[in-house]
Design an enzyme around this catalytic site. Structure first.
Site, short mmCIF file in Angstrom:
data_model
loop_
_atom_site.label_atom_id
_atom_site.label_comp_id
_atom_site.label_asym_id
_atom_site.label_seq_id
_atom_site.Cartn_x
_atom_site.Cartn_y
_atom_site.Cartn_z
N ASP A 150 0.86 -1.17 0.00
CA ASP A 150 0.00 0.00 0.00
C ASP A 150 0.91 1.24 0.00
O ASP A 150 2.14 1.13 0.12
CB ASP A 150 -0.96 -0.01 1.21
CG ASP A 150 -2.18 0.88 0.95
OD1 ASP A 150 -2.14 1.71 0.01
OD2 ASP A 150 -3.17 0.78 1.70
N TRP A 151 0.32 2.38 -0.10
CA TRP A 151 1.01 3.66 -0.24
C TRP A 151 2.08 3.85 0.86
O TRP A 151 1.74 3.93 2.03
CB TRP A 151 -0.03 4.78 -0.16
CG TRP A 151 0.48 6.16 -0.40
CD1 TRP A 151 1.21 6.93 0.47
CD2 TRP A 151 0.32 6.95 -1.57
NE1 TRP A 151 1.50 8.14 -0.09
CE2 TRP A 151 0.95 8.18 -1.35
CE3 TRP A 151 -0.33 6.73 -2.81
CZ2 TRP A 151 0.97 9.21 -2.29
CZ3 TRP A 151 -0.31 7.75 -3.74
CH2 TRP A 151 0.34 8.96 -3.48
#
Ligand code: NOJ
Length: 755
Positions: free
Chosen positions: A285-286
């Protein structure tokens, strides 16, 4: 024996290296091998780098100088980026300015539609219509690929039992069985079993794993649970999505057993690849690698080492892979073969997508013109909105409304466009949306509906600042008392009042956890004032999570939950309000009476002191009921459905056998309607404690008034399996109850024995 061992080792190696269980190398394997053999270490690492192109969404680090990095061969994929023109330009850059001309992956969070926006996922789940959800995924893939995309960061399959968590809006709710069915439908629809079709899009199952169990419902927070709970209650939707063929999976921000998911080798390699046989690639994820420093498991080099060695293939935005991996390889902390394996998986995905044959896969201006927001997609959006709306209460037949009466529509969401679209609305354009008010005027041209805004959508401190500019609201700066007074005056002139209230679109979704999930105080004050007029009041809720509605339930005549219903939501709400469509949605998360009851979910364990109203020393509160306000699976209709007793084809089920459970469903009301018939099982005695009920099947049945139909569910030993204390998937002989009814509170049951 030796030979067999050798074959096994070679096969194992082939599976591990290529994901291909056959002995022979496929054309793809040969192509990828050949390409890999030409790549420098830096070029391989470049393929592991995913950057955000047009805008930065969230997180502590942002992508900069992306085009330059693309030209330098330091990027494998980009996201937050679309349109035929822009994608063509970027792929051209790769083809003309990089040494190996490896096309980029282009992704985006196409969560509930790309340009045509459908209801938010928790609304889609409330339809329980997996066939329609699959059709939506096909339509989404069609539209998004025409607009230059190849990859969507969807489905989100995180089981969630805490409605304070804002991201419950992005998932299917609390149930592993329903969650798994929806996850499979979405993966099937997106990928269509063949990524090379220019109309299919690569899915990305997220957030692996257990992200929905964040403590206190606070986004990004710690999770901690037993492996039994994990395997039986939280992991099934991820596993189902993987087995349905999902080609990529995204790590979650939380830790699991004390190790962040993004650096968790047990999770990403042992479970995902070795136990489940996943052969796609893993993206973080980010900035999740970067964030492992704040988790406190090491410096930037250490967390990069942890993530790649755990099984991460692609780094979203951290850029630690390109910054740290060369030195880590040199120092012998990461093997080049590990980088080869990650790169190979990314190249394989590009190959499967057909990008090496056509880097402009699926993109053409004509296709975009034809597919984007086409009439059939908009119609599908309306079908979904209609099926997602849940009637929570309807006393004295307050609904449907009679258009010949004088009706006052009151509330800040009557004329609001932005909220209908919902959070994470990809490239949806809220200015193209018909509000509820426009839909009314459109449908009942000439009718005299009354209107007052009544209150601001949000008023409380920071929530208001956060949402004002973007929520498409007309900001009316008159004091609250004046807005309410005007609304009361308007209500007094009407025969019936419809209050349209809820949450601004960004009060749910990522980073939108709430400690209270009630209607905001200013909205509640309006609702109380409307109630005091003595007029019948229907409450239309437009919001992204279960709310606590005890006062509303006790005082308001009718309540309709419409979620954030998407592009055609205004029209769908009007059709339901006036009875041109009959509500049929059912909630997929329990609605608590108060936040203090959270976590509250239907498939809980019995305990040694099961709840008993007559006895103090049982599992309960002293200041509120034990039961939720609305149980999982609950939803009413304008008609009535009656259920016969449960009939079993046999009271004994044998190993390898099959019995059926049926009921006769009758539409005993006076209009056509659809009922979601639910089938639950209780395993009465187990080697470990078992839930009081588990959903094991459901069917959406349409019946005309007076019509009856037999509804049948099949029961096999496979359906009764669970993970035991040794984490073995097993069914244990003994007695079971099967329940068939309208929601998880069902008592209608029959008993059988598994021999
Ligand atoms: C962070 C979110 O958690 C995830 O769901 C999303 O896909 C990425 N950002 C990319 O936008």
């Amino acid at each position: 024996m030796k030979n067999i061992l050798l074959i096994l080792i070679v096969t194992g190696c082939l599976i591990a290296c290529t994901g291909n269980p056959s002995h022979k190398k496929t054309e793809m394997d040969k192509f990828v091998d050949n390409l890999l053999s030409q790549m420098t270490l830096e070029e391989k690492i470049g393929q592991l780098n995913l950057l955000s192109m047009w805008f930065d969404t969230t997180g502590p680090r942002m992508s900069r100088d992306v085009e330059q990095k693309v030209k330098d061969g330091l990027v494998g994929g980009v996201f937050n980026f679309w349109t035929p023109k822009a994608v063509r330009k970027l792929q051209d850059m790769v083809l003309t300015q990089t040494r190996l001309k490896i096309p980029l992956l282009v992704g985006y969070d196409v969560i509930h539609g790309h340009r045509t926006i459908y209801p938010i996922p928790i609304g889609l789940a409330a339809t329980w219509d997996t066939e329609m959800i699959e059709r939506i995924a096909v339509a989404v893939a069609d539209e998004a690929t025409a607009d230059g995309l190849q990859w969507t960061f969807s489905p989100m399959v995180d089981i969630a039992r805490d409605p304070r968590w804002g991201r419950v809006s992005e998932g299917a709710g609390e149930d592993p069985f329903l969650g798994a069915e929806i996850a499979k439908a979405m993966v099937r629809g997106y990928e269509q079993g063949d990524l090379s079709r220019p109309t299919s899009i690569m899915s990305c199952v997220k957030h692996f794993a257990l992200y929905g169990a964040a403590e206190g419902g606070r986004d990004y927070n710690t999770t901690d649970m037993s492996h039994l709970r994990m395997y039986n209650e939280y992991l099934p939707p991820y596993e189902a999505a993987v087995k349905a063929g999902a080609s990529s999976i995204m790590t979650s921000f939380n830790e699991i057993d004390g190790v962040p998911a993004t650096g968790n080798r047990w999770l990403l390699t042992e479970l995902l690849r070795n136990q489940w046989g996943f052969d796609g690639f893993v993206v973080t994820d980010w900035t999740a690698i970067y964030e492992m420093e704040d988790h406190g498991v090491g410096d930037r080099a250490k967390v990069t080492e942890l993530s790649i060695n755990a099984g991460v293939d692609m780094d979203m935005v951290s850029e630690y892979m390109i910054e740290e991996l060369p030195a880590l390889v040199k120092a012998g902390r990461v093997k080049e073969s590990t980088i080869d394996a990650a790169c190979r998986r990314i190249l394989a995905a590009k190959y499967k997508l057909g990008l090496f044959d056509d880097p402009y896969r699926g993109i053409s201006d004509e296709r975009a013109k034809k597919q984007i927001m086409s009439a059939d997609k908009l119609a599908l959006s309306k079908e979904a909105a209609l099926k997602s709306i849940v009637l929570l209460k309807n006393d004295k037949k307050t609904l449907p409304l009679d258009a010949s009466k004088k009706i006052a529509f009151i509330g800040p969401l009557v004329k609001n466009q932005r909220t209908l679209l919902g959070n994470w609305a990809a490239a949806g354009d809220w200015e193209q949306i018909m509000t509820l008010w426009d839909a009314l005027e459109n449908k009942y041209a000439g009718a005299k509906f009354l209107y007052a805004q009544g209150c601001h959508l949000v008023e409380d401190g920071y929530i208001r600042r956060m949402t004002d500019q973007q929520n498409g609201n007309v900001i009316d700066d008159r004091p609250a008392q004046q807005l309410i007074a005007e609304a009361v005056q308007t209500a007094r002139q009407a025969d019936v009042v419809v209050a349209v209230l809820g949450e601004a679109y960004d009060m749910s979704g990522e980073a939108a956890s709430r400690s209270n999930i009630n209607l905001l105080d200013n909205q509640k004050a309006l609702l109380k004032a409307l109630k005091e007029t003595g007029k019948p009041v229907a409450l239309v809720l437009i919001n992204g999570r279960p709310l606590t509605l005890q006062w509303e339930h006790d005082n308001i005549d009718a309540i309709l939950e419409t979620w954030l219903p998407g592009m055609r939501g205004g029209e769908a709400i009007v059709d339901i309000l006036f009875g041109d469509a009959n509500p049929s949605g059912k909630i997929t998360m329990t609605f608590p009476r108060s936040v203090g009851q959270i976590p509250i979910y239907y498939n809980h364990k019995s305990t040694g002191r099961p709840f008993n109203n007559d006895s103090k020393f049982t599992v309960k509160y002293i200041d509120t009921e034990n039961s939720p306000l609305y149980p999982f699976g609950y939803g009413l209709s304008y008609t009535q459905f009656t259920y016969s007793d449960v009939r079993l084809s046999d009271s004994t089920l044998t190993d390898g056998g099959n019995i059926t459970a049926s009921i006769t469903l009758t539409n005993s009301g006076d209009r056509t309607g659809e009922e979601i018939v639910q089938f639950y099982v209780r395993d009465l005695v187990g080697s470990i404690t078992r839930p009081v009920k588990e959903l094991k099947g459901f069917q959406r049945i349409a019946l005309n008034a007076g019509e009856s139909k037999q509804v049948t569910f099949s029961i096999t030993p496979e359906l009764l399996k669970f993970y035991n204390a040794d984490l073995k998937w097993t069914a244990e002989p003994g007695d079971f109850l099967v329940f068939i009814g309208k929601n998880s509170d069902v008592e209608n049951n029959a008993r059988f024995t598994l021999k």
